[in-house]
Design an enzyme around this catalytic site. Structure first.
Site, PDB file in Angstrom:
ATOM      1  N   HIS A 132      -7.374  -9.998   4.084  1.00  0.00           N
ATOM      2  CA  HIS A 132      -6.580 -11.213   4.332  1.00  0.00           C
ATOM      3  C   HIS A 132      -6.123 -11.294   5.793  1.00  0.00           C
ATOM      4  O   HIS A 132      -5.048 -11.804   6.093  1.00  0.00           O
ATOM      5  CB  HIS A 132      -5.365 -11.284   3.402  1.00  0.00           C
ATOM      6  CG  HIS A 132      -5.726 -11.291   1.948  1.00  0.00           C
ATOM      7  ND1 HIS A 132      -6.153 -12.422   1.289  1.00  0.00           N
ATOM      8  CD2 HIS A 132      -5.735 -10.302   1.022  1.00  0.00           C
ATOM      9  CE1 HIS A 132      -6.407 -12.135   0.023  1.00  0.00           C
ATOM     10  NE2 HIS A 132      -6.178 -10.854  -0.166  1.00  0.00           N
ATOM     11  N   ASN A 204      -4.676 -15.450  -5.565  1.00  0.00           N
ATOM     12  CA  ASN A 204      -5.947 -15.853  -4.965  1.00  0.00           C
ATOM     13  C   ASN A 204      -6.358 -17.222  -5.486  1.00  0.00           C
ATOM     14  O   ASN A 204      -5.727 -17.765  -6.397  1.00  0.00           O
ATOM     15  CB  ASN A 204      -7.052 -14.838  -5.309  1.00  0.00           C
ATOM     16  CG  ASN A 204      -6.876 -13.507  -4.607  1.00  0.00           C
ATOM     17  OD1 ASN A 204      -6.314 -13.431  -3.518  1.00  0.00           O
ATOM     18  ND2 ASN A 204      -7.350 -12.444  -5.224  1.00  0.00           N
ATOM     19  N   HIS A 396       4.897  -8.993  -1.011  1.00  0.00           N
ATOM     20  CA  HIS A 396       4.912  -7.799  -1.864  1.00  0.00           C
ATOM     21  C   HIS A 396       5.074  -8.254  -3.311  1.00  0.00           C
ATOM     22  O   HIS A 396       6.020  -8.990  -3.634  1.00  0.00           O
ATOM     23  CB  HIS A 396       6.066  -6.885  -1.443  1.00  0.00           C
ATOM     24  CG  HIS A 396       6.221  -5.649  -2.288  1.00  0.00           C
ATOM     25  ND1 HIS A 396       5.158  -5.022  -2.901  1.00  0.00           N
ATOM     26  CD2 HIS A 396       7.324  -4.929  -2.628  1.00  0.00           C
ATOM     27  CE1 HIS A 396       5.599  -3.969  -3.565  1.00  0.00           C
ATOM     28  NE2 HIS A 396       6.903  -3.898  -3.420  1.00  0.00           N
TER      29      HIS A 396
END
Length: 756
Positions: A132, A204, A396
């Protein structure tokens, strides 16, 4: 209330609020202005305050390191004053010459300004993300519908509750310098700055993953990354190491099929679905728990590029996706997604209709578990500084608010460690949460002292618990003292031996891949066949190709046979029984009608023949929430109309629609030695680059319109009268018919297929 009406009302309310904040609506403008004021021709020399940000930009809200709202304006962290200073605020007389022993002498070590400037430059870059790395981001707002109260007590889901968000989209495999439109998975990471603590939904654009257990993550990424001996190919899966891994580790076949589909090359981030991938556990106010999967549904529908468009974009505009996102926001075509959840009973088995909810390589079809909308997200502002915001934002999966918890999904469990560990290296220590873009909007009262880049100034003498020297502060919110506190849900852990193993339900690697294949339209199946054929054709080792063909045979014999033909190999027989699968229409991109907000409409004009209808069409395009780009032989203006693209600079991939207001003759620069697209001299007397533009748009199944002399271009391009090609005498009527075609994204019947 009707979910569609609820979404529309919420979107309209957010946009109306932006208009109120900005004051009277300004005249529509084409996006792309570099600064907030036009530059002067001469170098400015009179000192003045820094220019304000552009209207489409925003910054992280000014919060202290402990989450307190400072009340300062959002640009409080920006440069102050009219004069250049050192990092300590001392004004500088000049910054163009080093301090030397004479004008031709050696540079002196005492030049503190040189050392400060160079030292900072030497350390400007932080390690890029391993995955990413290439991203684009925007600020926005999430508005809850209040429909999730039976599922979760999370406050940001309450009816009408507005929560600031920051969203980062990204590719997975490429470096920061790679192109946007490669065939790859896209990250869709959202940071909710909730009143109860930050919630990071890190997902995603594909709902399944390559692996079932996080211990395999280094393997799949090492396989997908460039070969270690040559560092090629960049940002691609079309090479031996990737297909070697996925053909051996067949649990990856489901994700691979999604990647080979049109989902692997989105038209834009604005037309891309997002998925939380994992199953999460939610708790409501009554302590009841449910299992949920998160979905982002784009307001503009799901749309993709063709493979040829992607290849053109990689060369013509490697920043295609990030430019589209920023330009749409600047143009006021604010991207929006509905957040929805699939809800399942929290049973000990953690399965639904025979599908293991803890297996991240599986989906639950929407036909058997509908996606229930719970809120709307609208992206309303671009970042002010890429590094400070897009690059330094730290997500996170363990950043969770009360009412949302994790499950035992073995991929999710590994991510809970990996994301935190990554930030320590990338951002220089444990205090990354104090960077402005990461600062929570909830009060922070921790005992996490010291460490690199500590911005907080902790008071007290007792950074431990329990204590009496600081009066016992800070206190935990246990029991009934604070029902809004985060709670690790008391889920029973199975009594079992320690093993390195997986449940038997994880062994099915093909049934859902077949479901996906059968859910595709004939056009989409054709694109999948092309993708597999291209990717495997780039591999060197025959054994890798044959092994992957075996997996395709276990998915579908037609798919396997067509790919094998393209590779010049024999199609193997299946080694497992073909699964019985009911197609899921929700997986296909074909069908449905969607808004055209922010679409780019190219209007080709002929300065020598007048601009009949052009201004009326431009205004109609603006009023429809789209962006008109006038394409002419030269830049500047044509009869007072500003020109955004020339025949030399335009390419079909950046336009959603081509409108022809004339049949312009070859421009003075239509020379092969000046522009390769010009080709040889064209006896048709129409600029060959205009014909190329129309031919490409037609080949990519885009809507095309023409009026007046523009009809002659359609005849020369050989597409007059074809499906999705509109011609007439009235310009606005042509636009109206073209808009109707745009609702389905493409003129799908123009694509030839072999499977349908």
């Amino acid at each position: 209330m009707d979910p569609k009406k609820l979404a529309k009302d919420t979107f309209d309310r957010v946009v109306a609020g932006l208009a109120d904040a900005a004051g009277a609506a300004s005249e529509p403008a084409v996006p792309g202005t570099p600064g907030s004021e036009p530059p002067s021709l001469a170098e400015p020399t009179r000192p003045r305050e820094p220019l304000p940000p552009k209207p489409d930009q925003a910054e992280p809200q000014p919060r202290t390191a402990t989450g307190t709202d400072t009340g300062a304006p959002r640009n409080a962290r920006a440069q102050q004053g009219a004069h250049l200073t050192t990092s300590q605020g001392a004004r500088l007389r000049e910054t163009d010459h080093s301090l030397k022993a004479g004008e031709r002498g050696p540079t002196l070590l005492q030049d503190h300004h040189l050392r400060e400037k160079i030292t900072h430059f030497d350390h400007e870059r932080i390690p890029e993300r391993v995955v990413h790395a290439r991203g684009a981001a925007a600020h926005g707002v999430f508005v809850g519908y209040g429909t999730a109260s039976s599922i979760s007590r999370a406050g940001f889901l309450a009816d009408g509750k507005e929560t600031p968000v920051f969203v980062r989209f990204s590719t997975v495999l490429g470096s920061r310098g790679s192109a946007d439109t490669v065939r790859d998975t896209r990250g869709f990471a959202t940071k909710f700055y909730t009143d109860e603590g930050t919630f990071d939904l890190v997902g995603n654009n594909i709902p399944v993953f390559f692996i079932q257990d996080g211990i395999k993550f280094p393997d799949v990424i090492h396989a997908g990354k460039p070969h270690p001996d040559r560092e090629i190919p960049q940002a691609q899966s079309a090479h031996d190491t990737f297909w070697d891994f996925v053909s051996l580790h067949t649990e990856a076949q489901h994700h691979t099929m999604w990647n080979m589909s049109d989902r692997g090359i989105p038209r834009s981030y604005r037309m891309m679905e997002g998925f939380g991938v994992h199953t999460f556990r939610c708790e409501n106010e009554d302590g009841e728990t449910s299992l949920v999967k998160f979905h982002w549904k784009p307001r503009l529908g799901v749309h993709s590029l063709t493979w040829e468009e992607a290849q053109l974009a990689n060369g013509f505009d490697p920043d295609f996706h990030r430019r589209d996102l920023a330009d749409a926001i600047e143009a006021g075509a604010y991207p929006a997604w509905e957040l929805g959840v699939q809800v399942f009973p929290d049973t000990p088995e953690q399965t639904y209709e025979g599908i293991d909810l803890l297996d991240p390589t599986k989906i639950v079809p929407e036909e058997i578990a509908p996606v229930q909308p719970v809120g709307l997200m609208v992206l309303t502002a671009n970042p002010t500084n890429y590094f400070a915001e897009t690059e330094q934002v730290a997500f996170h999966v363990g950043h969770l608010p009360p009412g949302i918890d994790v499950t035992d999904d073995p991929l999710l469990q590994a991510r809970l460690f990996s994301y935190l560990d990554t930030q320590l290296t990338r951002l220089g220590g444990p205090n990354f949460s104090q960077l402005p873009i990461n600062r929570p909007h909830a009060p922070v009262n921790d005992m996490l002292r010291d460490g690199l880049h500590q911005h907080g100034v902790h008071t007290g003498v007792a950074p431990y618990s329990p204590n009496s020297l600081d009066g016992g502060c800070p206190f935990t919110a246990g029991g009934e003292v604070d029902a809004s506190a985060f709670k690790d849900l008391p889920v029973r852990v199975p009594e079992a031996s320690k093993v390195r193993d997986a449940a038997a339900s994880y062994d099915d690697h093909y049934s859902q891949v077949r479901l996906f294949w059968l859910s595709m339209s004939a056009v989409e199946q054709e694109h999948i066949i092309r993708a597999y054929t291209f990717e495997l054709g780039k591999c060197y080792e025959e054994a890798v190709k044959q092994r992957q063909l075996q997996s395709l045979a276990n998915i579908d014999p037609v798919l396997c046979s067509e790919v094998a033909t393209g590779l010049g190999l024999e199609a193997p027989e299946p080694t497992v029984p073909l699964a019985e699968a009911t197609p899921s229409p929700a997986l296909s991109q074909v069908g449905g009608a969607w808004p055209a907000d922010g679409r780019l409409v190219g209007i080709v004009v002929d300065p020598d023949a007048g601009l009949d209808g052009v201004e009326a069409v431009r205004q109609a395009v603006f009023e429809a929430g789209m962006v008109p780009l006038v394409v002419a032989p030269h830049g500047g203006t044509v009869d007072g109309v500003p020109v955004q693209r020339t025949f030399a600079t335009v390419r079909s991939i950046e336009l959603d629609v081509v409108l022809l207001a004339g049949a312009p003759a070859p421009a003075p620069d239509a020379l092969p030695q000046r522009d390769a697209k010009a080709g040889a001299e064209d006896a048709s007397s129409v600029d060959p680059r205009v014909l190329l533009l129309v031919e490409e748009a037609f080949r990519h199944a885009k809507a095309i319109g023409a009026w007046g002399a523009g009809g002659r271009v359609l005849d020369l391009a050989g597409c007059a009268g074809a499906a999705g090609v509109v011609s007439g005498d009235d310009a606005t009527q042509v636009l109206t018919e073209v808009q109707e075609l745009m609702a389905s994204h493409r003129v799908w019947e123009r694509f030839a297929t072999t499977t349908g």
